[in-house]
Design a protein around this motif. Structure first.
Motif, mmCIF file in Angstrom:
data_model
loop_
_atom_site.group_PDB
_atom_site.id
_atom_site.type_symbol
_atom_site.label_atom_id
_atom_site.label_comp_id
_atom_site.label_asym_id
_atom_site.label_seq_id
_atom_site.Cartn_x
_atom_site.Cartn_y
_atom_site.Cartn_z
ATOM 1 N N ALA A 149 24.613 31.590 36.953
ATOM 2 C CA ALA A 149 25.200 31.028 35.749
ATOM 3 C C ALA A 149 26.707 30.802 35.869
ATOM 4 C CB ALA A 149 24.915 31.944 34.551
ATOM 5 N N GLY A 150 27.287 31.229 36.985
ATOM 6 C CA GLY A 150 28.724 31.051 37.173
ATOM 7 C C GLY A 150 29.555 32.152 36.546
ATOM 8 N N ASP A 151 28.917 33.258 36.170
ATOM 9 C CA ASP A 151 29.630 34.391 35.586
ATOM 10 C C ASP A 151 30.190 35.234 36.730
ATOM 11 O OD1 ASP A 151 30.614 36.473 34.090
ATOM 12 O OD2 ASP A 151 28.638 37.232 33.456
ATOM 13 N N THR A 152 31.226 34.709 37.367
ATOM 14 C CA THR A 152 31.749 35.318 38.590
ATOM 15 C C THR A 152 33.235 35.668 38.503
ATOM 16 O OG1 THR A 152 32.086 33.079 39.459
ATOM 17 C CG2 THR A 152 30.050 34.198 40.091
ATOM 18 N N THR A 153 33.826 35.534 37.328
ATOM 19 C CA THR A 153 35.265 35.780 37.203
ATOM 20 C C THR A 153 35.624 37.246 37.382
ATOM 21 O OG1 THR A 153 35.038 35.945 34.796
ATOM 22 C CG2 THR A 153 35.641 33.784 35.712
ATOM 23 N N SER A 154 34.613 38.137 37.309
ATOM 24 C CA SER A 154 34.881 39.568 37.481
ATOM 25 C C SER A 154 35.054 39.955 38.938
ATOM 26 C CB SER A 154 33.734 40.389 36.880
ATOM 27 O OG SER A 154 32.533 40.168 37.605
ATOM 28 N N LEU A 155 34.862 39.014 39.858
ATOM 29 C CA LEU A 155 34.969 39.330 41.279
ATOM 30 C C LEU A 155 36.426 39.492 41.705
ATOM 31 C CD1 LEU A 155 32.360 36.881 42.843
ATOM 32 C CD2 LEU A 155 32.083 39.319 42.388
ATOM 33 N N VAL B 286 36.184 32.125 46.351
ATOM 34 C CA VAL B 286 35.192 33.182 46.472
ATOM 35 C C VAL B 286 34.155 33.071 45.363
ATOM 36 C CG1 VAL B 286 34.841 35.684 46.310
ATOM 37 C CG2 VAL B 286 36.713 34.765 47.705
ATOM 38 N N GLU B 287 34.611 32.839 44.118
ATOM 39 C CA GLU B 287 33.649 32.763 43.022
ATOM 40 C C GLU B 287 32.751 31.532 43.140
ATOM 41 O OE1 GLU B 287 35.306 32.448 39.131
ATOM 42 O OE2 GLU B 287 36.882 31.050 39.701
ATOM 43 N N ARG B 288 33.269 30.422 43.645
ATOM 44 C CA ARG B 288 32.442 29.231 43.850
ATOM 45 C C ARG B 288 31.416 29.485 44.951
ATOM 46 N NH1 ARG B 288 29.910 24.973 41.705
ATOM 47 N NH2 ARG B 288 29.777 23.208 43.156
ATOM 48 N N PHE B 289 31.833 30.157 46.000
ATOM 49 C CA PHE B 289 30.917 30.491 47.087
ATOM 50 C C PHE B 289 29.787 31.378 46.570
ATOM 51 C CE2 PHE B 289 30.103 33.087 51.096
ATOM 52 C CZ PHE B 289 29.329 32.104 51.701
ATOM 53 N N ALA B 290 30.137 32.377 45.759
ATOM 54 C CA ALA B 290 29.111 33.258 45.197
ATOM 55 C C ALA B 290 28.100 32.459 44.370
ATOM 56 C CB ALA B 290 29.758 34.338 44.339
ATOM 57 N N LYS B 291 28.591 31.526 43.561
ATOM 58 C CA LYS B 291 27.677 30.736 42.726
ATOM 59 C C LYS B 291 26.774 29.854 43.580
ATOM 60 C CE LYS B 291 27.394 27.438 38.921
ATOM 61 N NZ LYS B 291 28.109 26.638 37.902
ATOM 62 N N LEU B 292 27.321 29.236 44.613
ATOM 63 C CA LEU B 292 26.517 28.353 45.457
ATOM 64 C C LEU B 292 25.456 29.133 46.242
ATOM 65 C CD1 LEU B 292 29.257 25.910 46.828
ATOM 66 C CD2 LEU B 292 27.537 25.448 45.069
ATOM 67 N N TYR C 113 29.727 47.801 53.895
ATOM 68 C CA TYR C 113 29.762 48.881 52.906
ATOM 69 C C TYR C 113 28.503 49.709 53.044
ATOM 70 C CZ TYR C 113 33.624 46.883 50.128
ATOM 71 O OH TYR C 113 34.844 46.409 49.696
ATOM 72 N N ILE C 114 28.558 50.945 52.580
ATOM 73 C CA ILE C 114 27.373 51.795 52.519
ATOM 74 C C ILE C 114 26.759 51.635 51.128
ATOM 75 C CG2 ILE C 114 26.481 54.154 52.612
ATOM 76 C CD1 ILE C 114 28.787 54.842 54.452
ATOM 77 N N PRO C 115 25.511 51.186 51.048
ATOM 78 C CA PRO C 115 24.895 51.003 49.722
ATOM 79 C C PRO C 115 24.560 52.335 49.072
ATOM 80 C CG PRO C 115 23.311 50.542 51.458
ATOM 81 C CD PRO C 115 24.632 50.775 52.137
ATOM 82 N N SER C 116 24.441 52.303 47.772
ATOM 83 C CA SER C 116 24.010 53.488 47.031
ATOM 84 C C SER C 116 22.601 53.877 47.468
ATOM 85 C CB SER C 116 24.024 53.190 45.528
ATOM 86 O OG SER C 116 23.316 54.188 44.809
ATOM 87 N N PRO C 117 22.302 55.170 47.547
ATOM 88 C CA PRO C 117 20.947 55.593 47.941
ATOM 89 C C PRO C 117 19.856 55.048 47.026
ATOM 90 C CG PRO C 117 22.477 57.444 48.033
ATOM 91 C CD PRO C 117 23.210 56.313 47.356
ATOM 92 N N VAL D 28 32.688 41.833 45.532
ATOM 93 C CA VAL D 28 33.009 43.109 44.905
ATOM 94 C C VAL D 28 33.674 42.836 43.564
ATOM 95 C CG1 VAL D 28 34.227 45.304 45.153
ATOM 96 C CG2 VAL D 28 33.320 44.136 47.180
ATOM 97 N N GLN D 29 33.189 43.488 42.520
ATOM 98 C CA GLN D 29 33.752 43.291 41.194
ATOM 99 C C GLN D 29 35.035 44.110 41.010
ATOM 100 O OE1 GLN D 29 30.831 42.997 37.925
ATOM 101 N NE2 GLN D 29 29.259 43.469 39.444
ATOM 102 N N ASN D 30 35.795 43.748 40.015
ATOM 103 C CA ASN D 30 37.086 44.403 39.781
ATOM 104 C C ASN D 30 36.946 45.892 39.490
ATOM 105 O OD1 ASN D 30 38.778 42.133 40.143
ATOM 106 N ND2 ASN D 30 38.278 41.388 38.088
ATOM 107 N N ASN D 31 35.775 46.311 38.986
ATOM 108 C CA ASN D 31 35.573 47.741 38.720
ATOM 109 C C ASN D 31 35.066 48.493 39.941
ATOM 110 O OD1 ASN D 31 32.920 46.934 38.952
ATOM 111 N ND2 ASN D 31 32.333 47.450 36.853
ATOM 112 N N GLY D 32 34.988 47.810 41.092
ATOM 113 C CA GLY D 32 34.561 48.450 42.322
ATOM 114 C C GLY D 32 33.085 48.304 42.637
ATOM 115 N N THR D 33 32.303 47.762 41.707
ATOM 116 C CA THR D 33 30.871 47.565 41.954
ATOM 117 C C THR D 33 30.670 46.534 43.052
ATOM 118 O OG1 THR D 33 30.318 48.081 39.656
ATOM 119 C CG2 THR D 33 28.673 46.873 40.925
ATOM 120 N N ILE D 34 29.832 46.866 44.018
ATOM 121 C CA ILE D 34 29.548 45.961 45.126
ATOM 122 C C ILE D 34 28.376 45.068 44.745
ATOM 123 C CG2 ILE D 34 28.939 45.809 47.570
ATOM 124 C CD1 ILE D 34 30.087 48.705 47.799
#
Length: 282
Positions: free
Chosen positions: A153-159, A204-210, A100-104, A138-144
């Motif tokens: 904290a395991g707050d990864t359900t938005s992915l 995916v969410e477990r991988f992100a937390k680890l 992805y191209i990051p935000s400037p 990537v979150q459900n709202n498109g945020t990378i």
């Protein structure tokens, strides 16, 4: 940025006539200014893409402006042929997400790519290995990406695809390796199979937390360690970088047994009266 229009390369195993229309705008990977180039720098990024796709970096074009994939950079063949395509051009030609191209306003944290200590290990674990495509959170709202503290904290359900198996390949464990500028290389092992009877791939969410847990531990361990980076810009600790202003973007496989996290600074929103930057989280 994307100034050249070309026809797609037909992936191995696909046989089709070239399309009558141009593919999406493309650019050479090493000039793409995506997360991978910003993280590794041009030289290490070229080494990475050659290890991943088993071709010279000069041959790799990335495609942008793919409908439904804002800021994504895609390639016309994957590292592992069984990888499911992420998009199609003209319904016939598959494309796979590479970057992805990051935000400037976002600063990607630079790292040195991990390399095995000797030539025989390099051949076995990199050159001859089937490395998997990068994983992005990537979150459900498109945020990378997402804030490190949330991922820890395991707050990864938005992915997106949070409960889908993470495409990490075989094996039961892998190393998460960090080569933060100014600090000694650091790694920790994580389990990539769950504890069920079938030992399924982790989600995916477990991988992100680890991965976040490993990064957080590195940051906490490095708080009292002096940086060797001359400018001190990437210094960890009080008055420098902490877990609260780091976002976890994704991870890249750099060897058959290891992944590296893609990290960026949370973008500063403004400065307070003391001149210190406030950070907002995605």
């Amino acid at each position: 940025m994307y100034h050249q229009s070309v026809s797609p390369l037909v992936p191995p195993g696909h046989h089709a006539n070239p399309p009558q229309h141009h593919l999406y705008p493309s650019t050479p990977f090493v000039h793409s200014n995506g997360y991978l180039v910003k993280m590794f720098g041009s030289r290490d990024a070229a080494f990475f893409i050659e290890s991943l796709l088993k071709t010279t970096a000069a041959n790799v074009q990335v495609y942008g402006n793919v409908p439904g994939w804002p800021n994504a950079l895609m390639v016309s063949q994957p590292s592992v042929l069984s990888t499911r395509p992420d998009a199609y051009y003209n319904s016939n030609f598959p494309l796979w997400l590479l970057d992805y191209i990051p935000s400037p306003s976002c600063h990607v944290i630079p790292q040195t790519i991990w390399s095995p200590p000797n030539q025989s290990d390099w051949r076995r674990y990199v050159e001859q290995a089937n490395l998997h495509m990068p994983v992005f959170f990537v979150q459900n709202n498109g945020t990378i990406g997402l804030p490190l503290e949330r991922a820890v904290a395991g707050d990864t359900t938005s992915l997106r695809q949070a409960r889908e198996p993470a495409p990490l390949g075989g094996g039961h464990s892998t190393q998460i390796r960090i080569a933060w500028r100014g600090y000694e290389p650091w790694e920790r092992q994580i389990q990539i199979r769950d504890q069920t009877r079938h030992r399924n791939e982790i989600t995916v969410e477990r991988f992100a937390k680890l991965v976040a847990g490993v990064v957080n531990r590195f940051i906490e361990t490095s708080r009292s360690v002096a940086t060797r980076e001359p400018s001190g810009y990437w210094r960890i600790g009080d008055g420098g970088i902490t877990r609260y202003n780091v976002n976890l973007v994704g991870a890249v496989q750099v060897s058959a047994g290891g992944w590296m996290p893609i990290l960026q600074m949370a973008a500063p929103s403004n400065s307070n009266s003391n001149g210190h930057a406030h950070y907002y989280h995605a």
